[in-house]
Design a protein around this motif. Structure first.
Motif, PDB file in Angstrom:
ATOM      1  N   THR A 170     -75.483 -18.853 -19.164  1.00  0.00           N
ATOM      2  CA  THR A 170     -75.789 -19.249 -20.534  1.00  0.00           C
ATOM      3  C   THR A 170     -75.939 -18.030 -21.424  1.00  0.00           C
ATOM      4  N   GLN A 171     -75.496 -18.153 -22.667  1.00  0.00           N
ATOM      5  CA  GLN A 171     -75.700 -17.067 -23.629  1.00  0.00           C
ATOM      6  C   GLN A 171     -77.154 -17.015 -24.072  1.00  0.00           C
ATOM      7  N   ALA A 172     -77.782 -18.162 -24.158  1.00  0.00           N
ATOM      8  CA  ALA A 172     -79.195 -18.247 -24.531  1.00  0.00           C
ATOM      9  C   ALA A 172     -79.760 -19.539 -23.976  1.00  0.00           C
ATOM     10  N   SER A 173     -80.966 -19.475 -23.430  1.00  0.00           N
ATOM     11  CA  SER A 173     -81.599 -20.660 -22.858  1.00  0.00           C
ATOM     12  C   SER A 173     -81.861 -21.705 -23.929  1.00  0.00           C
ATOM     13  N   ASN A 174     -81.594 -22.966 -23.603  1.00  0.00           N
ATOM     14  CA  ASN A 174     -81.870 -24.036 -24.552  1.00  0.00           C
ATOM     15  C   ASN A 174     -83.331 -24.470 -24.509  1.00  0.00           C
ATOM     16  N   ILE A 175     -84.170 -23.770 -23.729  1.00  0.00           N
ATOM     17  CA  ILE A 175     -85.607 -24.062 -23.697  1.00  0.00           C
ATOM     18  C   ILE A 175     -86.417 -22.869 -24.206  1.00  0.00           C
ATOM     19  N   SER A 176     -86.193 -21.707 -23.635  1.00  0.00           N
ATOM     20  CA  SER A 176     -86.948 -20.526 -24.070  1.00  0.00           C
ATOM     21  C   SER A 176     -86.336 -19.882 -25.300  1.00  0.00           C
ATOM     22  N   GLY A 177     -85.041 -20.063 -25.505  1.00  0.00           N
ATOM     23  CA  GLY A 177     -84.348 -19.396 -26.595  1.00  0.00           C
ATOM     24  C   GLY A 177     -83.978 -17.959 -26.289  1.00  0.00           C
ATOM     25  N   ILE A 178     -84.350 -17.448 -25.110  1.00  0.00           N
ATOM     26  CA  ILE A 178     -84.095 -16.049 -24.776  1.00  0.00           C
ATOM     27  C   ILE A 178     -82.599 -15.816 -24.604  1.00  0.00           C
TER      28      ILE A 178
ATOM     29  N   HIS B 175     -78.055 -25.150 -18.141  1.00  0.00           N
ATOM     30  CA  HIS B 175     -77.983 -26.557 -18.541  1.00  0.00           C
ATOM     31  C   HIS B 175     -77.132 -27.307 -17.519  1.00  0.00           C
ATOM     32  N   ASN B 176     -77.306 -28.606 -17.453  1.00  0.00           N
ATOM     33  CA  ASN B 176     -76.498 -29.413 -16.533  1.00  0.00           C
ATOM     34  C   ASN B 176     -75.000 -29.362 -16.850  1.00  0.00           C
ATOM     35  N   SER B 177     -74.645 -28.927 -18.051  1.00  0.00           N
ATOM     36  CA  SER B 177     -73.229 -28.762 -18.377  1.00  0.00           C
ATOM     37  C   SER B 177     -72.580 -27.689 -17.523  1.00  0.00           C
ATOM     38  N   VAL B 178     -73.377 -26.758 -17.036  1.00  0.00           N
ATOM     39  CA  VAL B 178     -72.919 -25.760 -16.074  1.00  0.00           C
ATOM     40  C   VAL B 178     -73.221 -26.218 -14.653  1.00  0.00           C
ATOM     41  N   LEU B 179     -74.439 -26.675 -14.420  1.00  0.00           N
ATOM     42  CA  LEU B 179     -74.873 -26.982 -13.056  1.00  0.00           C
ATOM     43  C   LEU B 179     -74.054 -28.093 -12.408  1.00  0.00           C
ATOM     44  N   ARG B 180     -73.833 -29.183 -13.107  1.00  0.00           N
ATOM     45  CA  ARG B 180     -73.185 -30.327 -12.463  1.00  0.00           C
ATOM     46  C   ARG B 180     -71.723 -30.063 -12.092  1.00  0.00           C
ATOM     47  N   PRO B 181     -70.918 -29.408 -12.949  1.00  0.00           N
ATOM     48  CA  PRO B 181     -69.575 -29.031 -12.475  1.00  0.00           C
ATOM     49  C   PRO B 181     -69.621 -28.090 -11.270  1.00  0.00           C
TER      50      PRO B 181
ATOM     51  N   ILE C 145     -67.686 -16.807 -17.297  1.00  0.00           N
ATOM     52  CA  ILE C 145     -67.673 -18.008 -18.134  1.00  0.00           C
ATOM     53  C   ILE C 145     -69.036 -18.101 -18.803  1.00  0.00           C
ATOM     54  N   VAL C 146     -69.047 -18.129 -20.135  1.00  0.00           N
ATOM     55  CA  VAL C 146     -70.293 -18.115 -20.902  1.00  0.00           C
ATOM     56  C   VAL C 146     -70.487 -19.448 -21.607  1.00  0.00           C
ATOM     57  N   ASP C 147     -71.663 -20.038 -21.425  1.00  0.00           N
ATOM     58  CA  ASP C 147     -72.064 -21.243 -22.147  1.00  0.00           C
ATOM     59  C   ASP C 147     -72.700 -20.794 -23.466  1.00  0.00           C
ATOM     60  N   GLY C 148     -71.927 -20.891 -24.545  1.00  0.00           N
ATOM     61  CA  GLY C 148     -72.403 -20.429 -25.845  1.00  0.00           C
ATOM     62  C   GLY C 148     -72.999 -21.514 -26.713  1.00  0.00           C
ATOM     63  N   ALA C 149     -73.470 -22.603 -26.108  1.00  0.00           N
ATOM     64  CA  ALA C 149     -73.969 -23.745 -26.880  1.00  0.00           C
ATOM     65  C   ALA C 149     -75.054 -23.354 -27.868  1.00  0.00           C
ATOM     66  N   GLN C 150     -75.999 -22.502 -27.440  1.00  0.00           N
ATOM     67  CA  GLN C 150     -77.118 -22.137 -28.306  1.00  0.00           C
ATOM     68  C   GLN C 150     -76.877 -20.848 -29.085  1.00  0.00           C
TER      69      GLN C 150
END
Length: 383
Positions: A150-158, A103-109, A177-182
């Motif tokens: 990412t812990q799980a893709s916000n598009i595929s859900g994988i 997600h851009n929350s990771v990419l942009r930083p 660093i893990v993005d656990g949003a999903q």
């Protein structure tokens, strides 16, 4: 259609339907006139807030299997958390490995760090949207500092194979660093039970933890020494020039959102009341059912296989229509709320060949019913 005046299937963005206890907690915290600034006084108004925030930390720590509640930092959302983690622990001399599913929350930083001189490598996706974590070794460099994933893709859900990444980071002494949003609130996930690398787990409150918008946090594991990103009032060490460098104070500058965090407390209590095994089972049954039924529709294009390890998301397209057109019809004609477009994950869509078209994302919560899914499936047949 009785009882189905509006069908909300955009829970990966935010859960609109919350437990009643969440709204009640937010309302009561304001209407009771009992909550002031935490750590800013010895009177009850200040102490009530301090105790409320600590209880929120305690239940979050317990929920994720963390012993020390003070390792839980409360921030306004996962985007804020990821920015704080990345910018406090990484610098322009580092090499960082991430993925094309981010997600851009990771990419942009990370792009900001790259503009300063940092080196970024991306794990590619296969043709079904799986992150090729086995490519980690070939991306390793002498100055590799961290994996941000990412812990799980916000598009595929994988769901990402974090066990594989844990072992890789431990072996090579890397920060994770893990993005656990999903992942937070959709899967029974614990930060305990096995050896972990030094890591930061970022989560948000307004999605599947059923908290209000404006809530989220960071969980710190291991021996980490972050530097301050923002500075301001802390209520302690006021005569020092620098922000207090201990957790959670280093990232909790200014006045905390006590009212919303008390709502988040109730959201996590709701999940505990059901039990995460049951939550995971229900969400999986909804996802499996929708995927297996929509796959029978010859006009639907699916990009991912039904995964054993996934969060409650199904992304698709219909015939040759743009995703935006389909989502508009679903809402304006049938009152079915979905999410179309790029989902703030540009590299994912570039990898899957849907940069221009996007995808229509259906995502589920514990408040969804099978009859809602049946109606959405019937509508997709009509389009």
């Amino acid at each position: 259609m009785k009882g189905l005046e509006m069908i909300y299937l955009d829970n990966a963005a935010t859960t609109v339907k919350k437990p009643k206890s969440v709204a009640k907690a937010v309302y009561n915290s304001i209407s009771s006139e009992k909550f002031g600034n935490p750590s800013r006084g010895s009177h009850d108004y200040s102490l009530n807030s301090l105790e409320g925030l600590f209880e929120t930390r305690e239940i979050i720590a317990e929920f994720f299997g963390v012993e020390d509640p003070l390792k839980v930092v409360l921030v306004s959302n996962v985007t804020t958390g990821l920015n704080l983690a990345i910018k406090s622990l990484l610098n322009e001399r580092d090499h960082i490995i991430t993925s094309d599913a981010e997600h851009n929350s990771v990419l942009r930083p990370l792009y900001q760090l790259e503009d300063l001189g940092a080196d970024i490598s991306y794990l590619p996706l296969d043709d079904k949207g799986n992150i090729l974590v086995e490519n980690l070794e070939k991306n390793l460099k002498k100055n590799t500092k961290a994996v941000v994933i990412t812990q799980a893709s916000n598009i595929s859900g994988i769901i990402t194979n974090l066990d594989y990444i844990y072992d890789f980071c431990i072996k090579n002494s890397l920060l994770l660093i893990v993005d656990g949003a999903q992942g937070a609130g959709t899967i029974n996930f614990k930060l305990s039970g096995r050896k972990l690398p030094n890591m930061v787990y970022a989560f948000t409150g307004h999605k599947s933890l059923y908290g209000p918008q404006g809530t989220g946090g960071l969980i710190f594991i291991g021996d980490l020494k972050p530097k301050a990103v923002f500075s301001g009032g802390s209520g302690i060490k006021s005569f020092e020039r620098e922000q207090p460098n201990m957790l959670p104070d280093i990232f909790e500058y200014g006045t905390q959102n006590i009212h919303s965090n008390l709502g988040l407390l109730e959201g996590v209590k709701y999940l505990n009341g059901i039990g995460m095994d049951r939550v995971e089972k229900k969400l999986k049954s909804l996802t499996d059912y929708f995927y297996s039924e929509v796959k029978k529709n010859e006009n639907v294009v699916l990009y991912n296989e039904l995964h054993e390890n996934s969060v409650p998301i199904v992304a698709l397209n219909v015939k040759d229509y743009s995703s935006a057109k389909v989502a508009d019809v679903l809402w304006n004609k049938y009152k079915i709320a979905t999410r179309a477009g790029s989902h703030c994950a540009p590299r994912y869509h570039e990898s899957m060949g849907t940069k221009e078209r996007g995808m229509v994302r259906f995502s589920f919560s514990t408040f969804n019913r099978f009859e809602e899914l049946d109606y959405a499936l019937e509508v997709l047949k009509k389009i």
